[in-house]
Write an enzyme that holds these catalytic residues in place. Structure first.
Site, short mmCIF file in Angstrom:
data_model
loop_
_atom_site.label_atom_id
_atom_site.label_comp_id
_atom_site.label_asym_id
_atom_site.label_seq_id
_atom_site.Cartn_x
_atom_site.Cartn_y
_atom_site.Cartn_z
N HIS A 297 -16.83 -9.49 3.60
CA HIS A 297 -16.26 -8.18 3.26
C HIS A 297 -15.16 -8.24 2.23
CE1 HIS A 297 -18.21 -5.92 6.58
NE2 HIS A 297 -18.13 -7.09 7.20
N LYS A 488 -6.01 -1.60 -4.56
CA LYS A 488 -6.55 -0.24 -4.45
C LYS A 488 -5.81 0.73 -5.39
CE LYS A 488 -7.91 -0.97 0.40
NZ LYS A 488 -9.36 -0.70 0.50
N THR A 590 -15.84 2.60 1.94
CA THR A 590 -16.69 3.47 2.75
C THR A 590 -16.13 4.89 2.79
OG1 THR A 590 -15.55 2.51 4.65
CG2 THR A 590 -17.78 1.75 4.23
N LYS A 594 -17.91 8.75 2.57
CA LYS A 594 -17.64 9.89 3.46
C LYS A 594 -17.25 11.11 2.63
CE LYS A 594 -16.09 6.44 6.69
NZ LYS A 594 -14.95 5.57 7.02
C1 26Q Z 1 -7.74 -12.20 8.87
C2 26Q Z 1 -6.96 -13.21 9.43
C3 26Q Z 1 -5.74 -12.94 10.01
C4 26Q Z 1 -5.28 -11.64 10.04
C5 26Q Z 1 -6.05 -10.62 9.50
C6 26Q Z 1 -7.26 -10.90 8.91
C7 26Q Z 1 -8.07 -9.82 8.33
C8 26Q Z 1 -8.16 -8.61 9.00
C9 26Q Z 1 -8.90 -7.56 8.48
C10 26Q Z 1 -8.77 -9.96 7.13
C11 26Q Z 1 -9.50 -8.90 6.62
C12 26Q Z 1 -9.58 -7.70 7.28
C13 26Q Z 1 -10.31 -6.52 6.80
C14 26Q Z 1 -11.02 -6.46 5.70
C15 26Q Z 1 -11.67 -5.20 5.30
O1 26Q Z 1 -11.47 -4.16 5.90
N1 26Q Z 1 -12.49 -5.23 4.25
C16 26Q Z 1 -13.16 -4.03 3.82
O2 26Q Z 1 -14.43 -3.99 4.41
C17 26Q Z 1 -15.09 -2.76 4.15
C18 26Q Z 1 -16.38 -2.75 4.94
O3 26Q Z 1 -17.29 -3.64 4.37
C19 26Q Z 1 -15.32 -2.58 2.67
O4 26Q Z 1 -15.86 -1.31 2.45
C20 26Q Z 1 -13.99 -2.71 1.91
O5 26Q Z 1 -14.24 -2.69 0.52
C21 26Q Z 1 -13.30 -3.99 2.30
O6 26Q Z 1 -12.01 -4.05 1.70
#
Ligand code: 26Q
Length: 750
Positions: A297, A488, A590, A594
């Site tokens: 992602h 963003k 996403t 929407k």
């Molecule tokens: C990892 C390790 C430690 C702490 C936090 C994390 C962590 C937590 C959440 C790393 C990444 C995330 C979230 C990523 C995310 O939301 N990515 C998004 O995913 C969406 C669904 O595919 C996409 O539409 C977005 O473009 C993307 O940014």
């Protein structure tokens, strides 16, 4: 489900002397009683979505809609003198940060909604994503005590608890099952950590960052905790029926890894098979390679999980040993394939004392997918280029989708009713039945415009109530709602607004249609520049909103505590969707889908799913601007933001407000730091790493073009209609059907 029975039961509930919470609990419990009776038996082959986040949003209205009783129940209680909308006070379970967590929720909804056996595994955090308040324009975080409303939509399964072992403690994983309603009733199983005070810490908080700036032991514990519980349970269930030969395991269990956050489940699978069932490592690996699939992602380097070997060894020595062994096996395979040294380094599971969770996932997974065309191209060509060279068959794209049940039927009943009138109700299950042509022929554009006005009015009332500022009734509502992140480029929107403001102050833009900019965003608590951007936008909002000359012309509102329920209102009530990430950085997005589904036009860059949105809905109906990935690659080396301000006094005037005292950062030095990041660079990045100034001029032009097009109400309504009516591709029903067919190889229930 016996609908009559349920309605009878609900009719008997009295509202006398009860609080909102009492009634919420009682009505939900009555529904649950019926739901659990119909909880579906699992078919033989099931897919499981392993995700550290599920951003479900409020379950009440969604579940009543799925049960087909929402309107009746509204009426029953209205007669008793209780307005069901009072439940809007009930807080959502915000067990996710943003896009990735909400995607998991949409996917569960679509799978149940269309009849696929897909179940979720995750963590039942005691506190979800923090609640946000502004104090003097600064973000303040408060604990999200979602359980104070009770948890009527899940069932604790005491008898199915299991133990997860760390070197220094045993932790009990107690499952809580939440039914996911649709054609099938599937299950979201969230594990809660219990057993000791230290154990409980594991499921206490959701990590409030969507990147990994601070690698933490606790994060590793969280990831292993739920991954081990999930995989342990899958194996136990299998062994009960088929014994300790695992040949048929992949036939019955498909495990989808939602990013690398659940990659420990692969190691745990290998550990259990090799150590507890004496399967050889090679054979266990073969089985894993038919069981696991991985979705990426993000390509942001700071969000790619790499864990120190030392750290993992300390609390999970056996898992560390397995991951090391995985590296040895992988290297052997790469040797055979003739991979070069640098290619092997690029693909390595363990290198320089760190485990790359993404490389482990890519090596083991049968399928690796990106979440929009451009993103998949980037992971093939850049992020995982060596792996793509040697394992091309693993890679595929599945463009994200969103559930029309929550993001259209629930949040925009008016538009849904209009569709029913024109197309019949079939579109609710198959969005592709919407036809722009037939809609326009039936006079839909005018109707849509009327509905948009109504939704804007509802949104304005809600914002007025929650924020104490009333959006202008006749303005264009332009929204940027998403997590706060530099890539963003909310800062670029702030600059664009200032450009418009200064132009108007100088007496330009005579024909300007009033605009209300609506922001919603939370910044990770430790992300200083993101927080500075919030403060900066709030300062701009204060200045513009209190400038008498701007009354009825320009307005800026940053809503507090943007969450799923707030999103439902903003998304239905926006005219324009801002999707302005630096090309190549937003995997998909996403929220863009929407907003399109609800008829907003996009002002956006060629990034993520924006590209596919423009393809599906027509370039002429949107405002695409800015540098492409290719262009940025070309100019990257020579790019110098100070040249831009040197050329443009307008842009200079705007960026100067970060340092010339126009706005106050409360003496924190945060605005100066933003300025430094733009012109000197920060965090090992070159100046203006995200090309804010490079795209700014074109951004302002795109906004002005949109603004002038808006004057032609008929033509603009038509654009909005063509967006809404051509959004079928972005239904998560389509995405789930693609996963089911191409990756999971599961069928719909008949
Ligand atoms: C990892 C390790 C430690 C702490 C936090 C994390 C962590 C937590 C959440 C790393 C990444 C995330 C979230 C990523 C995310 O939301 N990515 C998004 O995913 C969406 C669904 O595919 C996409 O539409 C977005 O473009 C993307 O940014």
């Amino acid at each position: 489900m016996n609908k009559e029975e349920l309605l009878k039961k609900l009719t008997l509930i009295s509202v006398e002397g009860k609080t909102v919470k009492d009634l919420y609990g009682e009505i939900s419990a009555a529904c649950m009683e019926e739901i659990v009776k119909t909880w579906d038996e699992k078919p033989a082959r099931n897919a499981y979505y392993l995700s550290v986040e599920f951003l479900m949003g409020r379950m009440f209205f969604n579940n009543l809609m799925e049960l087909g009783v929402l309107n009746e129940v509204r009426n029953i209680f209205a007669e008793k003198g209780f307005d069901l909308n009072r439940f809007e006070e009930v807080e959502d379970a915000a067990l996710g940060n943003g896009g990735l967590g909400r995607l998991a929720a949409c996917y569960l909804d679509s799978a149940a909604g269309t009849g696929y056996a897909l179940h979720g595994y995750g963590i039942r955090y005691r506190y979800g994503l923090f609640r946000q308040r502004f104090e003097n324009g600064f973000q303040k975080e408060e604990a999200d005590d979602w359980l104070k409303w009770g948890d009527p939509w899940s069932v604790r399964k005491e008898s199915e608890k299991r133990t997860v072992r760390f070197a220094d403690m045993d932790v009990t994983a107690v499952p809580y099952d939440m039914p996911v309603l649709g054609k099938r009733v599937n299950t979201l199983r969230l594990f809660q950590a219990e057993g000791s005070e230290r154990a409980e810490k594991i499921s206490e908080y959701l990590y409030p960052a969507d990147d990994t700036e601070e690698g933490k032991l606790l994060r590793i514990r969280q990831e292993y905790f739920f991954s081990a519980a999930a995989v342990g349970e899958r194996i136990d269930e299998y062994v009960k029926v088929y014994g300790g030969r695992f040949d048929r395991f992949p036939e019955f269990n498909v495990l989808q890894l939602n990013d690398t956050h659940a990659v420990f489940s692969v190691a745990e699978f290998l550990r259990i098979l090799t150590q507890e069932y004496k399967v050889s490592f090679g054979r266990a690996l073969q089985l894993a390679r038919k069981t696991f699939h991985y979705t990426n992602h993000t390509i942001l380097p700071e969000a790619l999980e790499c864990w120190d070997e030392e750290l993992v060894s300390r609390i999970l020595p056996e898992i560390a040993a397995i991951l090391k062994k995985l590296q040895v096996f992988a290297a052997r395979e790469w040797q055979k394939k003739g991979c070069g040294k640098s290619e092997q380094d690029e693909m390595s599971v363990l290198r320089n004392g760190r485990f790359s969770m993404a490389n482990a996932a890519v090596f083991v997974a049968e399928h690796v997918n990106g979440v929009a065309e451009i993103h998949t191209k980037i992971i093939k060509e850049r992020l995982f280029s060596a792996a793509y060279k040697y394992y091309p068959e693993k890679f595929l794209n599945v463009t994200n989708g969103v559930t029309q049940r929550r993001w259209l039927m629930l949040c925009n009943e008016e538009l849904s009713a209009l569709y029913d009138g024109i197309f019949g109700t079939g579109w609710r299950e198959d969005l592709s039945l919407l036809s722009a042509e037939n809609f326009l022929r039936a006079g839909g554009a005018e109707q849509l415009a009327k509905i948009k006005r109504a939704k804007k009015k509802q949104l304005a009332e809600y914002i007025a109530k929650s924020e104490g500022i009333t959006p202008m009734p006749d303005a264009i509502y332009v929204s940027q709602v998403k997590r706060l992140h530099e890539y963003k480029r909310q800062l670029m929107t702030a600059f664009a607004i200032l450009r418009l403001y200064y132009a108007m102050k100088a007496g330009e833009l005579a024909d300007f249609v009033p605009m209300t900019f609506i922001f919603g965003a939370k910044a990770a608590s430790g992300y200083r520049r993101a927080k500075a951007i919030i403060k900066y936008i709030n300062e701009i909002a204060f200045k513009i909103n209190s400038d008498a000359e701007m009354q009825g012309k320009l307005q800026v509102i940053f809503v507090q505590n943007y969450d799923v329920s707030y999103a439902e209102k903003i998304i239905a009530g926006s005219d324009v969707s801002l999707q302005v990430s630096t090309a190549g950085f937003e995997a998909s997005g996403t929220g863009n889908m929407k907003l399109t589904m609800n008829g907003a036009v996009t002002v956006g860059t060629m990034d993520g799913a924006n590209i596919e949105i423009a393809q599906q809905t027509g370039l002429r109906n949107n405002y695409i601007f800015g540098a492409t990935v290719e262009e940025l690659a070309r100019i990257n080396e020579s790019y110098d933001p100070s040249e831009i301000v040197g050329r443009s006094p307008e842009i200079k005037a705007v960026t100067d407000t970060l340092i010339d005292g126009t706005f106050s950062d409360g003496g924190s030095g945060d605005f100066k730091e933003l300025h430094t990041a733009l012109f000197q660079g920060a965090s090992w990045h070159k100046p203006d790493h995200y090309f804010v100034l490079y795209d700014l001029e074109q951004y302002v032009s795109a906004l002005l073009k949109m603004n002038s097009d808006y004057r032609n109400a008929g033509a603009f309504a038509r654009k909005q209609a063509e967006n809404a009516l051509n959004s079928a591709f972005f239904s998560s029903d389509r995405a789930i059907a693609t996963y089911a067919e191409k990756i999971w190889k599961i069928d719909r229930a008949q």
